[in-house]
Design a protein around this motif. Sequence first.
Motif, PDB file in Angstrom:
ATOM      1  N   MET A 209      81.756  78.751   0.665  1.00 12.78           N
ATOM      2  CA  MET A 209      81.570  77.933  -0.523  1.00 12.78           C
ATOM      3  C   MET A 209      80.246  77.924  -1.198  1.00 12.78           C
ATOM      4  N   LYS A 210      79.081  77.357  -0.416  1.00  9.84           N
ATOM      5  CA  LYS A 210      78.052  77.343  -0.879  1.00  9.84           C
ATOM      6  C   LYS A 210      77.364  78.680  -1.240  1.00  9.84           C
ATOM      7  N   ALA A 211      77.798  79.691  -0.553  1.00  4.97           N
ATOM      8  CA  ALA A 211      77.115  80.867  -0.784  1.00  4.97           C
ATOM      9  C   ALA A 211      77.717  81.417  -2.064  1.00  4.97           C
ATOM     10  N   THR A 217      74.699  81.308  -9.251  1.00  7.21           N
ATOM     11  CA  THR A 217      73.570  80.986 -10.146  1.00  7.21           C
ATOM     12  C   THR A 217      72.417  81.914  -9.968  1.00  7.21           C
ATOM     13  N   THR A 218      72.341  83.018  -9.212  1.00 13.33           N
ATOM     14  CA  THR A 218      71.634  84.096  -9.055  1.00 13.33           C
ATOM     15  C   THR A 218      71.944  85.400  -9.884  1.00 13.33           C
ATOM     16  N   MET A 219      73.325  85.373 -10.282  1.00 10.57           N
ATOM     17  CA  MET A 219      73.996  86.501 -10.774  1.00 10.57           C
ATOM     18  C   MET A 219      73.048  86.924 -11.953  1.00 10.57           C
ATOM     19  N   GLN A 220      72.661  88.306 -12.049  1.00 10.18           N
ATOM     20  CA  GLN A 220      71.960  88.742 -13.250  1.00 10.18           C
ATOM     21  C   GLN A 220      72.976  89.523 -13.981  1.00 10.18           C
ATOM     22  N   ALA A 229      77.259  92.704 -14.957  1.00 12.76           N
ATOM     23  CA  ALA A 229      76.971  91.706 -14.006  1.00 12.76           C
ATOM     24  C   ALA A 229      76.798  92.108 -12.636  1.00 12.76           C
ATOM     25  N   VAL A 230      75.435  91.778 -12.041  1.00 10.68           N
ATOM     26  CA  VAL A 230      75.191  92.121 -10.609  1.00 10.68           C
ATOM     27  C   VAL A 230      74.909  90.970  -9.776  1.00 10.68           C
ATOM     28  N   ILE A 231      75.482  90.965  -8.575  1.00 11.33           N
ATOM     29  CA  ILE A 231      75.237  89.972  -7.648  1.00 11.33           C
ATOM     30  C   ILE A 231      74.574  90.634  -6.427  1.00 11.33           C
ATOM     31  N   GLU A 252      83.494  89.519  -5.809  1.00  9.42           N
ATOM     32  CA  GLU A 252      83.721  90.286  -7.197  1.00  9.42           C
ATOM     33  C   GLU A 252      84.273  89.680  -8.164  1.00  9.42           C
ATOM     34  N   GLN A 253      85.261  89.024  -7.858  1.00  5.61           N
ATOM     35  CA  GLN A 253      86.204  88.331  -9.057  1.00  5.61           C
ATOM     36  C   GLN A 253      85.327  87.367  -9.821  1.00  5.61           C
ATOM     37  N   TYR A 254      84.207  86.979  -9.155  1.00  7.63           N
ATOM     38  CA  TYR A 254      83.607  85.684 -10.131  1.00  7.63           C
ATOM     39  C   TYR A 254      82.720  86.380 -11.061  1.00  7.63           C
TER      40      TYR A 254
END
Length: 335
Positions: A209-211, A217-220, A229-231, A252-254
């Motif tokens: 969950m923390k990950a 927050t670091t998604m581009q 979107a890129v994670i 990926e769903q986020y």
Amino acid sequence: MDINKLEEIIKGHKKFVITTHANPDGDAIGSVIGFYHLLKSYGKEGKIISHSPLPEYLLFADTGNLLEWYSPGKHDEFISQAGVVVCLDFNNISRIHSMEQAVRASSAMKICIDHHQLPEDVFEWIYSDTLASSTCELVYRVIKAMNPNAFNKDAVQALYLGLVTDTGSFRFDRTTPEVHRMAADLIELGADMMLVTRNIYETGTLGRMKAIGEMITTMQIYGDKSEIAVIHITRDMLNRYGMSPEDTEGFEQYMMMINTVKVGVKIVDLKEGFKSSLRSKGAAEVHLIARKFGGGGHKNAAGIPKLFTPVDSFITEIVGEIKKYLSESKNEENQ
């Protein structure tokens, strides 16, 4: 689907290797277990052999400990002596990685049940339906047509798992009325709906969950209209949160929850290199983009196998390809 030919193949052979792609997901494990019980109902000897062990979150599905992790010394003789190799949820022999050489060298007949595009021309019998929601849907149809008595509790549980996971809990566009009827039938036959729900969606660790929080927050975001979107789940993140690459399943769903995003790219670091998966909404066909990087898959979900290029270079390249694809698709719509 030539069901008579498949029945002829099963009746005409004694030993069967049942296998699926590396890093098996719910559809992979569901389909191999379902087909194993079909073979068992005909009194045949089948071994489920996989390049990869099951991820922890799917262990509940293999109640009989049927899946064996491939070892050349343990399995090559059986593979060479088998009459048939059954390939489920993949259609190119390279997808079984360490098993590829032994399977190609075996004189066994190769057959395939799968729902991905562009099958390799090595199969003597193939049931391929790219419009199907999952390979479990196809295995369900096969069992229903050949021997419904094979629908024991373990088989229906596994097949239901595959339907749930490959339809995104019945959210994806291949979730037809027929798929809902199959799910209802499997539940009536004994599949435990809540067992699947708990194990797939309610067993995440605090670290996971923390990950997810850090990943969000670091998604581009890229594109003039924020369509991409890129994670990137780094090795450092995996280590800090006590995770394996397999634990990122579903991240990926986020990306796809963002209303403007049409295509999402997930990158996960491995011990060496990284792998990537793509998701899309609507008409965007990400398998076309994945193919440019040696991958493949479905219209709205695709994967790219291990790469060793610098991640930043890969992001620049794939975002460029996605922008080009979206622009060309828009131009075609306007013509």
